[in-house]
Enzyme design. Structure first.
Site, PDB file in Angstrom:
ATOM      1  CE1 TYR A  34      -3.127   2.867   0.560  1.00  0.00           C
ATOM      2  CE2 TYR A  34      -2.226   3.134   2.642  1.00  0.00           C
ATOM      3  CZ  TYR A  34      -3.280   3.774   1.832  1.00  0.00           C
ATOM      4  OH  TYR A  34      -3.884   4.859   1.995  1.00  0.00           O
ATOM      5  CB  SER A 117       6.222   5.206  18.247  1.00  0.00           C
ATOM      6  OG  SER A 117       6.370   6.991  18.048  1.00  0.00           O
ATOM      7  CE1 TYR A 141       2.156   5.201  13.954  1.00  0.00           C
ATOM      8  CE2 TYR A 141       3.207   7.006  15.563  1.00  0.00           C
ATOM      9  CZ  TYR A 141       3.315   5.789  14.631  1.00  0.00           C
ATOM     10  OH  TYR A 141       4.663   5.243  14.446  1.00  0.00           O
ATOM     11  CE  LYS A 145       3.365   1.454  15.211  1.00  0.00           C
ATOM     12  NZ  LYS A 145       3.842   0.375  14.760  1.00  0.00           N
ATOM     13  CG  LEU A 191      13.511  18.481   9.319  1.00  0.00           C
ATOM     14  CD1 LEU A 191      12.766  20.008   8.866  1.00  0.00           C
ATOM     15  CD2 LEU A 191      14.197  19.062  10.605  1.00  0.00           C
ATOM     16  CG  PHE A 211       5.795  22.890  10.495  1.00  0.00           C
ATOM     17  CD1 PHE A 211       5.228  23.490   9.627  1.00  0.00           C
ATOM     18  CD2 PHE A 211       6.284  21.548  10.413  1.00  0.00           C
ATOM     19  CE1 PHE A 211       4.916  23.226   8.334  1.00  0.00           C
ATOM     20  CE2 PHE A 211       5.671  20.945   9.334  1.00  0.00           C
ATOM     21  CZ  PHE A 211       5.244  21.740   8.212  1.00  0.00           C
ATOM     22  CG  ASP A 287       5.698  19.512  15.934  1.00  0.00           C
ATOM     23  OD1 ASP A 287       5.654  18.331  15.873  1.00  0.00           O
ATOM     24  OD2 ASP A 287       5.662  20.117  14.850  1.00  0.00           O
TER      25      ASP A 287
END
Ligand code: UDP
Length: 331
Positions: A34, A117, A141, A145, A191, A211, A287
């Site tokens: 995918y 993560s 997300y 995890k 990034l 950002f 962030d």
């Protein structure tokens, strides 16, 4: 060992499959393609196009190749997309892990190395991040995890000999040093690739946006821990090799120091020899100002040490790939 690499046609999975293959393990890659690229499956590695929801087929694959350990990379991994499409993320990341565990149970495979993560820690109060910080994800997300870890934990509790390792990645970066494998995300949000696209002058990426430069950090931009993808792959091998029946391991995987967005930009300018066009944009939702690992646990327990700790060297490997492959795998 006989190892199944789910998501082995993706960025991290393909580098891990290659490292395992080079280390002499028998590798089978499983990927639904995918977002993966068949060309990323290293030469000499078996490939099967299967989706995580094909439990019975996975079970057959595990039995056919007498798999002893599964490295489970296959997942959706965009924080922003997970906010827009939470059900898809739970389906693939949680449902997929559940299906994989069911296949493993039926086939009698008792070892898993799970790609987790640092996002499972959410916005931690203290840095560097150690493994014993509370896990409080702030995005779907991150939750998928975290729940994936929990699923595996609960399964292992019910099966004494089952062994697992959770590897909580920080910012995985760079490409194979020999130029054989790289990074080809579509869309690309990270990034370093975006800086390099801007350096090449790739259409639609010819200006870079930082950002936010008003964070409480020395230069105002966010600080992250960039770990080279080949060091990450070696860490997987070290962990897999160390796993014993009933083991329960979890490690943060970073280099243990952070670089700011501006420092990465400066490195990219130096490496590319181009004055990358940049503008300061607004902050991106979610962030954290600073995230970097305390990576001492895996260093002490498994004697794993990253080869790449300098951001210039990391960017250099990515530049080699993006220069030669501006259209990625071209599929
Ligand atoms: N970033 C940026 N511009 C971009 C992409 C990323 O300024 O086009 C910043 C982002 O805000 C973060 C850092 O670079 O502070 C690393 O972001 P990336 O998306 O690569 O990884 P993340 O830390 O979100 O997993």
């Amino acid at each position: 060992m006989n190892v199944l690499v789910t998501g082995g046609a993706g960025y991290i999975g393909s580098h891990a499959a290659q490292a395992l293959h080079l280390a002499g393990h028998n590798v089978v890659v499983m990927d639904n393609l995918y977002r993966g690229h068949q060309q990323a499956v290293p030469m000499g590695v078996a490939f099967s196009q299967l989706d995580l929801n094909q439990t019975n087929d996975i079970c057959e694959l595990l039995s056919l190749h007498k798999i002893e350990c599964v490295m489970h990379f296959a997942a959706l991994a965009y924080v922003g997309e997970s906010i827009e499409q939470p059900l898809t993320y739970y389906q693939v990341n949680v449902g997929g892990t559940l299906s994989l565990l069911q296949a493993m149970e039926t086939a009698g495979v008792r070892r898993i190395v799970f790609s987790s993560s640092c996002t499972t820690y959410g916005q931690p109060k203290t840095i560097p991040l150690t493994e014993n910080l509370p896990q409080k994800p702030i995005s779907p997300y991150g939750w998928t995890k975290f729940i994936g870890e929990q699923l595996i934990r609960d399964y292992a509790r019910a099966h004494d000999s089952f062994a697992y390792a959770f590897l909580r990645y920080f910012n995985v970066a760079g490409c194979a040093e020999d130029g054989s494998l790289g990074e080809d995300h579509r869309p690309e949000t990270h990034l370093i690739p975006n800086l390099l696209f801007a350096a090449i002058g790739k259409e639609s990426n010819n200006e870079m946006t930082i950002f936010g430069d008003d964070y409480n950090t020395p230069d105002g931009t966010c600080i992250r821990d960039y770990i080279h993808v080949e060091d990450l792959a070696q860490a997987h091998i070290a962990v897999m090799t160390a796993l014993r029946d009933g083991d329960q391991r979890f490690y943060n995987l970073g280099i243990g120091k952070g670089y700011s967005v501006k420092q990465v930009l400066d490195a990219a300018k130096r490496i590319c020899g181009v004055d990358i066009p940049c503008r300061i944009g607004s902050r991106r939702d979610g962030d954290a100002p600073q995230l970097y690992a305390d990576a001492s646990k895996i260093k002490e327990e498994l004697d794993w040490n990253p080869r790449f700790t300098d951001i210039n060297a990391i960017v250099q490997t990515a530049w080699k790939w993006f220069q030669s492959n501006p259209n990625g795998y071209g599929d």
